[in-house]
Design a protein around this motif. Sequence first.
Motif, mmCIF file in Angstrom:
data_model
loop_
_atom_site.group_PDB
_atom_site.id
_atom_site.type_symbol
_atom_site.label_atom_id
_atom_site.label_comp_id
_atom_site.label_asym_id
_atom_site.label_seq_id
_atom_site.Cartn_x
_atom_site.Cartn_y
_atom_site.Cartn_z
ATOM 1 N N SER A 27 1.066 4.713 -11.516
ATOM 2 C CA SER A 27 -0.166 4.668 -10.706
ATOM 3 C C SER A 27 0.472 4.938 -9.395
ATOM 4 N N LEU A 28 1.548 4.274 -8.807
ATOM 5 C CA LEU A 28 1.751 4.656 -7.398
ATOM 6 C C LEU A 28 2.122 5.941 -7.266
ATOM 7 N N LEU A 29 2.690 6.613 -8.080
ATOM 8 C CA LEU A 29 2.832 8.082 -8.068
ATOM 9 C C LEU A 29 1.370 9.012 -7.666
ATOM 10 N N LEU A 30 0.601 8.437 -8.729
ATOM 11 C CA LEU A 30 -0.921 9.199 -8.607
ATOM 12 C C LEU A 30 -1.552 8.636 -7.237
ATOM 13 N N LEU A 31 -1.407 7.576 -6.955
ATOM 14 C CA LEU A 31 -2.449 7.241 -5.516
ATOM 15 C C LEU A 31 -1.544 7.510 -4.440
ATOM 16 N N GLU A 32 -0.194 7.878 -4.417
ATOM 17 C CA GLU A 32 0.599 8.122 -3.314
ATOM 18 C C GLU A 32 0.891 6.981 -2.500
ATOM 19 N N ILE A 33 2.042 6.405 -2.417
ATOM 20 C CA ILE A 33 2.670 5.463 -1.524
ATOM 21 C C ILE A 33 2.293 5.498 -0.090
ATOM 22 N N ARG A 34 1.758 4.520 0.634
ATOM 23 C CA ARG A 34 1.380 4.453 1.903
ATOM 24 C C ARG A 34 2.650 5.159 2.660
ATOM 25 N N PRO A 35 2.252 5.935 3.871
ATOM 26 C CA PRO A 35 2.985 6.578 4.778
ATOM 27 C C PRO A 35 3.951 5.767 5.378
ATOM 28 N N ASP A 36 3.415 4.680 5.732
ATOM 29 C CA ASP A 36 4.162 3.752 6.637
ATOM 30 C C ASP A 36 4.889 2.756 5.839
ATOM 31 N N ILE A 37 5.168 2.974 4.556
ATOM 32 C CA ILE A 37 6.048 2.039 3.895
ATOM 33 C C ILE A 37 7.242 1.581 4.388
ATOM 34 N N GLY A 38 8.156 2.412 5.058
ATOM 35 C CA GLY A 38 9.570 2.286 5.765
ATOM 36 C C GLY A 38 9.370 1.144 6.581
ATOM 37 N N ILE A 39 8.100 1.248 7.500
ATOM 38 C CA ILE A 39 7.855 0.282 8.613
ATOM 39 C C ILE A 39 7.693 -1.077 8.001
ATOM 40 N N GLN A 40 6.708 -1.117 6.973
ATOM 41 C CA GLN A 40 6.270 -2.361 6.441
ATOM 42 C C GLN A 40 7.167 -2.949 5.566
ATOM 43 N N LEU A 41 8.145 -2.352 4.875
ATOM 44 C CA LEU A 41 9.296 -3.015 4.363
ATOM 45 C C LEU A 41 10.131 -3.574 5.406
ATOM 46 N N LEU B 5 0.690 -1.341 -1.927
ATOM 47 C CA LEU B 5 1.812 -0.417 -1.675
ATOM 48 C C LEU B 5 1.374 0.966 -1.234
ATOM 49 N N THR B 6 -0.419 1.076 -1.646
ATOM 50 C CA THR B 6 -0.955 2.448 -1.416
ATOM 51 C C THR B 6 -1.838 2.584 -0.274
ATOM 52 N N GLU B 7 -2.562 1.187 0.047
ATOM 53 C CA GLU B 7 -3.246 1.219 1.126
ATOM 54 C C GLU B 7 -2.895 0.785 2.569
ATOM 55 N N THR B 8 -3.531 1.474 3.424
ATOM 56 C CA THR B 8 -2.847 1.078 4.769
ATOM 57 C C THR B 8 -3.588 0.026 5.603
ATOM 58 N N ASP B 9 -4.750 -0.382 5.112
ATOM 59 C CA ASP B 9 -5.479 -1.299 6.030
ATOM 60 C C ASP B 9 -4.581 -2.900 5.715
ATOM 61 N N ASP B 10 -3.899 -3.024 6.893
ATOM 62 C CA ASP B 10 -3.367 -4.467 7.033
ATOM 63 C C ASP B 10 -4.042 -5.687 7.568
ATOM 64 N N SER B 11 -5.517 -5.493 7.807
ATOM 65 C CA SER B 11 -6.284 -6.512 8.061
ATOM 66 C C SER B 11 -6.029 -7.834 7.190
ATOM 67 N N LEU B 12 -5.511 -8.931 7.815
ATOM 68 C CA LEU B 12 -5.586 -10.066 6.898
ATOM 69 C C LEU B 12 -6.804 -10.482 6.184
ATOM 70 N N LEU B 13 -7.980 -10.636 7.108
ATOM 71 C CA LEU B 13 -9.173 -10.737 6.387
ATOM 72 C C LEU B 13 -9.598 -10.068 5.313
ATOM 73 N N HIS B 14 -9.397 -8.837 5.543
ATOM 74 C CA HIS B 14 -9.722 -7.668 4.581
ATOM 75 C C HIS B 14 -8.901 -7.978 3.352
ATOM 76 N N ILE B 15 -7.706 -8.296 3.450
ATOM 77 C CA ILE B 15 -6.901 -8.578 2.446
ATOM 78 C C ILE B 15 -7.170 -9.873 1.645
ATOM 79 N N ALA B 16 -7.549 -10.770 2.244
ATOM 80 C CA ALA B 16 -7.859 -12.170 1.726
ATOM 81 C C ALA B 16 -9.078 -11.993 0.776
ATOM 82 N N LEU B 17 -10.141 -11.528 1.811
ATOM 83 C CA LEU B 17 -11.697 -11.160 1.093
ATOM 84 C C LEU B 17 -11.740 -10.323 -0.032
ATOM 85 N N TRP B 18 -10.998 -9.115 0.266
ATOM 86 C CA TRP B 18 -11.390 -8.283 -0.711
ATOM 87 C C TRP B 18 -10.056 -7.640 -1.687
#
Length: 187
Positions: A13-27, A152-165
């Motif tokens: 799934s991660l290969l098909l959806l493509e890992i987020r481009p900023d994964i190095g920063i996020q890790l 691991l694929t989506e770049t939206d890091d808004s905490l309210l978005h993560i909590a609600l959606w």
Amino acid sequence: WLISILLLYATISLLLLEIRPDIGIQLGRFPFILEIVLLLFLTFAGSMAAIFSMYPDCYQNPFFLKVPCIIFVALISFIAFQIITMPFDPRMVVIPSHGHGMECALCIAALACLPSALIFGLVRKGATVTSVSAGSLSVLAASGLGSLILRLTETDDSLLHIALWHYVPTLLFAAIGAVLGRFLLKW
């Protein structure tokens, strides 16, 4: 072998959806790492608890069935803590949500369908005496995996978005799993 199949599914799934481009920063960010670790634990513990629930003897030791719920509460508490302390942390960068919340919930549901069916199929082979919790745990584990893949694929890091959606729908999917478990996992 269930965990191996789920890891293979997540990798594909991660290969098909493509890992987020900023994964190095996020890790490099502790909150992101902790969230990912909690999602991994949720998937693993939920899968194992669902499998344990297929044996009637596990009814005598219900602690294993509560571990995924404890992990999910810890995950929600961690997100809530971040939302509350966000104004006091100048290092916290809040990216505004792009208004695609329903798409995230549907993506998690789509990603969780196959793992849910797999876990339900395995649990159905046993003699479940706690069909409601077995169904709920099966879908909670699969939804945790869907949330993990999406984080691991989506770049939206808004905490309210993560909590609600991301996490409210995960809880709702677990409730649907409880209803399905009541009807599909009868002994």
